[in-house]
Motif scaffolding. Structure first.
Motif, PDB file in Angstrom:
ATOM      1  N   GLU A   1       0.839  -1.198   0.000  1.00 22.81           N
ATOM      2  CA  GLU A   1       0.000   0.000   0.000  1.00 22.81           C
ATOM      3  C   GLU A   1       0.875   1.249   0.000  1.00 22.81           C
ATOM      4  OE1 GLU A   1      -3.273   0.150  -0.238  1.00 22.81           O
ATOM      5  OE2 GLU A   1      -3.415  -2.040  -0.330  1.00 22.81           O
ATOM      6  N   PRO A   2       0.337   2.395  -0.472  1.00 23.88           N
ATOM      7  CA  PRO A   2       1.104   3.643  -0.411  1.00 23.88           C
ATOM      8  C   PRO A   2       1.199   4.128   1.027  1.00 23.88           C
ATOM      9  CG  PRO A   2      -1.108   4.055  -1.228  1.00 23.88           C
ATOM     10  CD  PRO A   2      -0.974   2.562  -1.141  1.00 23.88           C
ATOM     11  N   ALA A   3       2.278   4.841   1.340  1.00 22.69           N
ATOM     12  CA  ALA A   3       2.460   5.362   2.694  1.00 22.69           C
ATOM     13  C   ALA A   3       1.351   6.336   3.068  1.00 22.69           C
ATOM     14  CB  ALA A   3       3.822   6.040   2.810  1.00 22.69           C
ATOM     15  N   SER A   4       0.622   6.830   2.079  1.00 24.93           N
ATOM     16  CA  SER A   4      -0.462   7.783   2.341  1.00 24.93           C
ATOM     17  C   SER A   4      -1.630   7.159   3.079  1.00 24.93           C
ATOM     18  CB  SER A   4      -0.953   8.396   1.028  1.00 24.93           C
ATOM     19  OG  SER A   4      -1.403   7.393   0.130  1.00 24.93           O
ATOM     20  N   ILE A   5      -1.628   5.828   3.287  1.00 20.52           N
ATOM     21  CA  ILE A   5      -2.713   5.222   4.081  1.00 20.52           C
ATOM     22  C   ILE A   5      -2.699   5.770   5.501  1.00 20.52           C
ATOM     23  CG2 ILE A   5      -2.772   3.082   2.735  1.00 20.52           C
ATOM     24  CD1 ILE A   5      -1.233   1.743   5.022  1.00 20.52           C
ATOM     25  N   LEU A   6      -1.564   6.355   5.931  1.00 17.75           N
ATOM     26  CA  LEU A   6      -1.475   6.925   7.270  1.00 17.75           C
ATOM     27  C   LEU A   6      -1.891   8.383   7.301  1.00 17.75           C
ATOM     28  CD1 LEU A   6       2.015   5.483   8.315  1.00 17.75           C
ATOM     29  CD2 LEU A   6      -0.237   4.512   8.791  1.00 17.75           C
ATOM     30  N   SER A   7      -2.118   8.976   6.141  1.00 17.76           N
ATOM     31  CA  SER A   7      -2.418  10.412   6.077  1.00 17.76           C
ATOM     32  C   SER A   7      -3.695  10.747   6.841  1.00 17.76           C
ATOM     33  CB  SER A   7      -2.543  10.856   4.624  1.00 17.76           C
ATOM     34  OG  SER A   7      -2.870  12.224   4.554  1.00 17.76           O
ATOM     35  N   SER A   8      -3.613  11.840   7.590  1.00 16.87           N
ATOM     36  CA  SER A   8      -4.760  12.260   8.407  1.00 16.87           C
ATOM     37  C   SER A   8      -5.469  13.472   7.835  1.00 16.87           C
ATOM     38  CB  SER A   8      -4.279  12.608   9.817  1.00 16.87           C
ATOM     39  OG  SER A   8      -3.405  13.731   9.765  1.00 16.87           O
ATOM     40  N   SER A   9      -4.926  14.061   6.788  1.00 22.86           N
ATOM     41  CA  SER A   9      -5.428  15.316   6.203  1.00 22.86           C
ATOM     42  C   SER A   9      -5.292  16.491   7.162  1.00 22.86           C
ATOM     43  CB  SER A   9      -6.914  15.164   5.792  1.00 22.86           C
ATOM     44  OG  SER A   9      -7.060  14.123   4.839  1.00 22.86           O
ATOM     45  N   GLU A  10      -4.535  16.280   8.258  1.00 20.62           N
ATOM     46  CA  GLU A  10      -4.308  17.373   9.198  1.00 20.62           C
ATOM     47  C   GLU A  10      -3.100  18.214   8.809  1.00 20.62           C
ATOM     48  OE1 GLU A  10      -6.097  18.193  11.997  1.00 20.62           O
ATOM     49  OE2 GLU A  10      -7.590  16.711  11.378  1.00 20.62           O
TER      50      GLU A  10
ATOM     51  N   ARG B   1       7.702  16.910  13.039  1.00 19.36           N
ATOM     52  CA  ARG B   1       6.508  16.422  13.731  1.00 19.36           C
ATOM     53  C   ARG B   1       5.403  16.224  12.701  1.00 19.36           C
ATOM     54  NH1 ARG B   1       2.272  19.459  15.437  1.00 19.36           N
ATOM     55  NH2 ARG B   1       1.038  18.750  17.244  1.00 19.36           N
ATOM     56  N   ILE B   2       4.593  15.157  12.851  1.00 18.11           N
ATOM     57  CA  ILE B   2       3.518  14.878  11.909  1.00 18.11           C
ATOM     58  C   ILE B   2       2.308  14.343  12.670  1.00 18.11           C
ATOM     59  CG2 ILE B   2       4.240  12.491  11.453  1.00 18.11           C
ATOM     60  CD1 ILE B   2       3.361  12.934   8.532  1.00 18.11           C
ATOM     61  N   ILE B   3       1.144  14.630  12.144  1.00 21.73           N
ATOM     62  CA  ILE B   3      -0.092  14.057  12.682  1.00 21.73           C
ATOM     63  C   ILE B   3      -0.597  13.046  11.660  1.00 21.73           C
ATOM     64  CG2 ILE B   3      -2.445  14.498  13.448  1.00 21.73           C
ATOM     65  CD1 ILE B   3      -1.593  17.312  14.207  1.00 21.73           C
ATOM     66  N   ASP B   4      -0.648  11.779  12.032  1.00 20.63           N
ATOM     67  CA  ASP B   4      -1.129  10.712  11.155  1.00 20.63           C
ATOM     68  C   ASP B   4      -2.384  10.086  11.742  1.00 20.63           C
ATOM     69  OD1 ASP B   4       0.472  10.802   8.938  1.00 20.63           O
ATOM     70  OD2 ASP B   4       1.984   9.429   9.715  1.00 20.63           O
ATOM     71  N   ARG B   5      -2.946   9.133  10.996  1.00 19.65           N
ATOM     72  CA  ARG B   5      -4.185   8.490  11.408  1.00 19.65           C
ATOM     73  C   ARG B   5      -3.975   6.977  11.508  1.00 19.65           C
ATOM     74  NH1 ARG B   5      -9.188  10.606  11.147  1.00 19.65           N
ATOM     75  NH2 ARG B   5      -8.458  12.216   9.697  1.00 19.65           N
TER      76      ARG B   5
ATOM     77  N   LEU C   1      -6.364   9.860  15.553  1.00 23.41           N
ATOM     78  CA  LEU C   1      -5.185  10.638  15.190  1.00 23.41           C
ATOM     79  C   LEU C   1      -4.067  10.372  16.195  1.00 23.41           C
ATOM     80  CD1 LEU C   1      -6.776  14.106  14.307  1.00 23.41           C
ATOM     81  CD2 LEU C   1      -6.213  12.221  12.760  1.00 23.41           C
ATOM     82  N   TYR C   2      -2.845  10.416  15.714  1.00 28.24           N
ATOM     83  CA  TYR C   2      -1.705  10.325  16.625  1.00 28.24           C
ATOM     84  C   TYR C   2      -0.612  11.255  16.127  1.00 28.24           C
ATOM     85  CZ  TYR C   2       0.767   7.218  13.310  1.00 28.24           C
ATOM     86  OH  TYR C   2       1.403   6.684  12.206  1.00 28.24           O
ATOM     87  N   THR C   3       0.181  11.751  17.079  1.00 29.66           N
ATOM     88  CA  THR C   3       1.277  12.667  16.768  1.00 29.66           C
ATOM     89  C   THR C   3       2.597  11.922  16.898  1.00 29.66           C
ATOM     90  OG1 THR C   3      -0.016  14.505  17.655  1.00 29.66           O
ATOM     91  CG2 THR C   3       2.336  14.878  17.335  1.00 29.66           C
TER      92      THR C   3
END
Length: 551
Positions: free
Chosen positions: A251-260, A282-286, A292-294
């Motif tokens: 899968e693409p790494a964007s599966i973790l994207s949170s749109s934040e 620092r990143i906010i992922d899903r 959400l997690y930081t």
């Protein structure tokens, strides 16, 4: 070894011998028959025929033998050529080739063997093999055992062995052997071909160690292709994100994207990693479940021959610590603001009571009002000190001369306690630079020494004897000293209901010095009181991340 006496003769010698024996046989036989037995001599025509037959037979034998000699000569020439080629191949082989007798004495030793093991050919020819097997009991069959097995099994293939080189280093090899026999099947020599796999084995061990480290790492780690398709995730990734390996790989790494995160964040990220640099932000992922997690995310390119083969990403989940810092920050600001306001109100009313006519005539009432004013002032001072702690810990430190920091701290102490005596001895540390936030710790130590100690404070600065990159700053007073139980609390890093400090001052010093990368110690003062020694790193290196809540 020759098969018969004739093997040493050429075709002409054999033909002449055949002619001589044939002629002698005919003439000698005729003479023997006529003389001994009295048989009348044969006609000359018959003798001529016999001699002619011998001559023809001789020519025929000469032709056959000559043909055989030519064939043998060609075969021998071919064998010599093959042997020469074999010797050339053995000599030029990039892998060690060694031959020994059944007793283990060296008969062949090529240049690669010299390069690999360290002994010259002249040192080993005719001698027993110089190297020895590994002494660790693993993959270390002796030469005798290898020879015995080779003869018994008519050769070995790809056997793992360890052999010691001339310089004492232990090498790891893959050994294949063959038996060379004579025409009777007797063993002439054992030939061994060594493939040096020392470096390969070392790389494989490092790879296994790396794989174990990644598998057991507490941080989420995943690998991607240059196009950001996930190719590997470790167990911590599964735990952090909720995706197991089967769901994430491919899968693409964007599966973790949170749109934040804004699009510019990812644009900057790609510019950095595609240029071959490492990205850390620092990143906010899903997570898989939607939460959400930081995280602090580090992404580095995996390069080979100047090309990027993929990326490795490491995430440290800081969600809880972020929430804790936010909660502490909010509570801290509310506490300081409300406490300061309420103390101002209490102090104001207490002062009104103390100045009231009734208080003037009532000594107890005046003392109570004075105690309230003093307590309010102490609490307000505590609020200000808490603000100092917060500002010192939340600010970014910068290199600053330790002499300047001490001068500022001394100036503040002298203005507050003009009757005090403060002596400084900066010495070799005069031009050294330390974290600027240490100034807050020096302010506190000097103020505390003057307020609770005596009237004399000595400040000494010097380099450490064992580490030139560290600076010692000692603040000594002539007061009653710091209680042992209060110092134990600081060193332990936490308070308990039965053992706790009396104020926030030492905590401020402890937190600031630790965040600056240093440490502090308590010792008796030459003046009779207490001496606090700060061990501080010198230079402008970036201080490491540390928060009091980690204690």
């Amino acid at each position: 070894m020759n098969d018969s006496p004739l093997d040493g003769l050429d075709a002409r010698d054999i033909a002449l011998a055949y002619l001589g024996f044939g002629t002698a046989g005919i003439l000698g036989g005729e003479l023997l028959l006529s003389v001994v037995l009295g048989v009348p001599p044969a006609p000359e025509a018959q003798l001529a025929k016999g001699l002619a037959f011998v001559a023809v037979s001789t020519a025929f034998v000469w032709a056959l033998v000559a043909r055989k000699d030519r064939r043998i000569e060609r075969q021998q020439a071919s064998i010599r050529s093959s042997l020469d080629q074999l010797r050339t191949v053995v000599a030029a082989s990039p892998v060690p080739i060694i031959a020994v007798t059944t007793e283990g004495r060296v008969t062949r030793w090529n240049d690669a063997a010299t390069e690999t093991f360290g002994w010259e050919r002249e040192e080993v020819l005719g001698e027993r093999l110089p190297y020895s097997a590994s002494e660790d009991g693993e993959n270390s069959e002796s030469t005798e055992e290898i020879i015995r097995r080779t003869i018994a099994e008519d050769g070995l293939s790809n056997v793992a062995v360890k052999r010691q080189r001339a310089n004492g280093d232990l090498g790891e090899f893959r050994l294949s052997t063959a038996v060379v026999r004579d025409a009777d099947g007797e063993v002439l020599e054992i030939v061994g071909v060594f493939v040096d796999v020392t470096a390969q084995q070392r790389r494989e061990r490092r790879l296994r160690e790396f794989e174990q480290a990644v598998e057991q790492a507490g941080h989420a780690i995943y690998l991607t292709t240059p196009g950001a398709e996930i190719t590997y995730v470790n167990p911590a990734f599964e735990e952090t994100t909720g995706y197991d390996a089967a769901e994430a790989v491919g899968e693409p790494a964007s599966i973790l994207s949170s749109s934040e995160m804004p699009q510019t964040y990812y644009e900057r990220l790609w510019r950095v990693v595609q240029s071959g640099e490492t990205w850390q932000e620092r990143i906010i992922d899903r997570r898989k479940g939607g939460e959400l997690y930081t995280a602090i995310q580090t992404i580095a390119p995996i390069e080979s021959n100047g090309d990027i083969d993929g990326y490795v990403a490491i995430q440290s989940d800081i969600t809880e610590s972020e929430l804790t810092r936010q909660r502490l920050g909010v509570l801290n600001r509310m506490f300081r603001h409300n406490l300061r306001n309420r103390m101002n109100v209490i102090e104001g009313y207490a002062e009104l009571i103390r100045q009231n006519d009734a208080a003037i005539t009532d000594e107890e009432l005046a003392d109570a009002a004075g105690a309230i004013v003093e307590a309010a002032g102490n609490l307000a001072s505590l609020s200000e000190k808490a603000q100092t702690v917060s500002e010192a810990l939340e600010s970014e430190g910068a290199p600053r001369r330790v002499s300047t920091l001490i001068e500022d701290a001394v100036s503040g102490g002298e203005s507050t306690y003009p009757e005090a005596t403060i002596r400084t001895d900066i010495g070799t540390g005069l031009h050294a630079r330390v974290d600027s936030r240490v100034g807050a710790a020096l302010d506190e130590l000097i103020t505390n020494a003057l307020k609770h100690g005596g009237e004399t404070v000595h400040i000494d600065v010097c380099r450490t004897e064992d580490d030139d990159s560290k600076l010692l700053v000692r603040v000594a007073d002539d007061g009653p000293g710091i209680p042992d139980e209060e110092w134990r609390v600081i060193k332990r890093g936490e308070e308990t209901p039965l053992e706790h400090g009396t104020g926030i001052g030492l905590w401020l010093v402890h937190w600031v010095v630790k965040k600056a990368g240093g440490s502090m110690e308590l010792e008796p003062s030459p003046l009779g009181g207490a001496a606090v020694t700060l061990r501080l790193p010198v230079g402008s290196e970036r201080p490491r991340t540390w928060f009091p809540s980690d204690e």
